[in-house]
Design an enzyme around this catalytic site. Structure first.
Site, PDB file in Angstrom:
ATOM      1  N   THR A   1      16.921  39.864  62.981  1.00 32.44           N
ATOM      2  CA  THR A   1      18.151  39.072  62.902  1.00 32.44           C
ATOM      3  C   THR A   1      18.169  37.946  63.935  1.00 32.44           C
ATOM      4  OG1 THR A   1      19.337  40.982  62.025  1.00 32.44           O
ATOM      5  CG2 THR A   1      20.672  39.191  62.920  1.00 32.44           C
TER       6      THR A   1
ATOM      7  N   GLU B   1      19.889  28.034  63.434  1.00 34.80           N
ATOM      8  CA  GLU B   1      20.302  27.083  64.463  1.00 34.80           C
ATOM      9  C   GLU B   1      19.353  25.892  64.502  1.00 34.80           C
ATOM     10  OE1 GLU B   1      22.104  27.931  68.240  1.00 34.80           O
ATOM     11  OE2 GLU B   1      21.693  30.064  67.952  1.00 34.80           O
TER      12      GLU B   1
ATOM     13  N   GLY C   1      24.387  24.524  70.397  1.00 32.59           N
ATOM     14  CA  GLY C   1      25.019  25.565  69.609  1.00 32.59           C
ATOM     15  C   GLY C   1      26.050  26.298  70.442  1.00 32.59           C
TER      16      GLY C   1
ATOM     17  N   HIS D   1      23.294  39.521  58.132  1.00 33.18           N
ATOM     18  CA  HIS D   1      21.914  39.738  57.698  1.00 33.18           C
ATOM     19  C   HIS D   1      21.990  40.804  56.603  1.00 33.18           C
ATOM     20  CE1 HIS D   1      17.468  40.001  59.157  1.00 33.18           C
ATOM     21  NE2 HIS D   1      17.569  39.824  57.852  1.00 33.18           N
TER      22      HIS D   1
ATOM     23  N   ARG E   1      28.119  23.635  66.286  1.00 29.55           N
ATOM     24  CA  ARG E   1      27.414  22.891  67.323  1.00 29.55           C
ATOM     25  C   ARG E   1      28.343  21.787  67.829  1.00 29.55           C
ATOM     26  NH1 ARG E   1      22.350  24.477  67.488  1.00 29.55           N
ATOM     27  NH2 ARG E   1      21.704  22.769  68.834  1.00 29.55           N
TER      28      ARG E   1
END
Length: 127
Positions: free
Chosen positions: A33, A41, A60, A67, A111
């Site tokens: 994950t 990202e 970020g 997941h 972000r």
């Protein structure tokens, strides 16, 4: 110039170095994950970078990811990032990871646009 709806797709091959056992996030040899999130990202960073003025970048600040399915070593994962929202310096992306067209991970990533010089100065001067 950044615009809502911008999209970037990248493909990543899952290797032995991308597994849960390597990331210390599990004991099995499937895509970890943390690595899936890092790929999401990365795709969002590159998407944002395409529309920013020279000298600016993004950092970020938030991930909200599910997941949904394991992915074996040797499989290819397509990472999709779509810019969903622009609020001044805040950028929100819808992100997905797909294996053979099946969604294995999904969520959002936020972000913020920064000037790295000012960013570092602020950190150096923080008390």
């Amino acid at each position: 110039m950044l615009e809502v709806g911008m999209k970037l797709e990248v493909e990543k091959l899952v290797t032995d170095n991308d597994t849960a056992s390597k990331a210390a996030s599990g004991a099995v040899e499937v895509l970890a994950t943390p690595f899936m999130i890092a790929w999401m990202e990365e795709a969002s960073l590159h998407l944002a970078q395409k529309g920013l003025e020279n000298g600016l970048t993004t950092v970020g600040t938030e991930v909200n990811i599910k997941h949904l399915k394991g992915t074996l070593v040797g499989k290819t994962v397509k990472i999709v990032s779509v810019l969903r929202e622009i609020d001044r310096k805040k950028l929100v992306f819808d992100v997905e990871a797909l294996e053979d067209g099946v969604v294995v991970g999904t969520g959002t990533h936020t972000r913020f646009i920064i000037d790295p010089v000012k960013f570092y100065e602020k950190l150096k001067n923080a008390k």
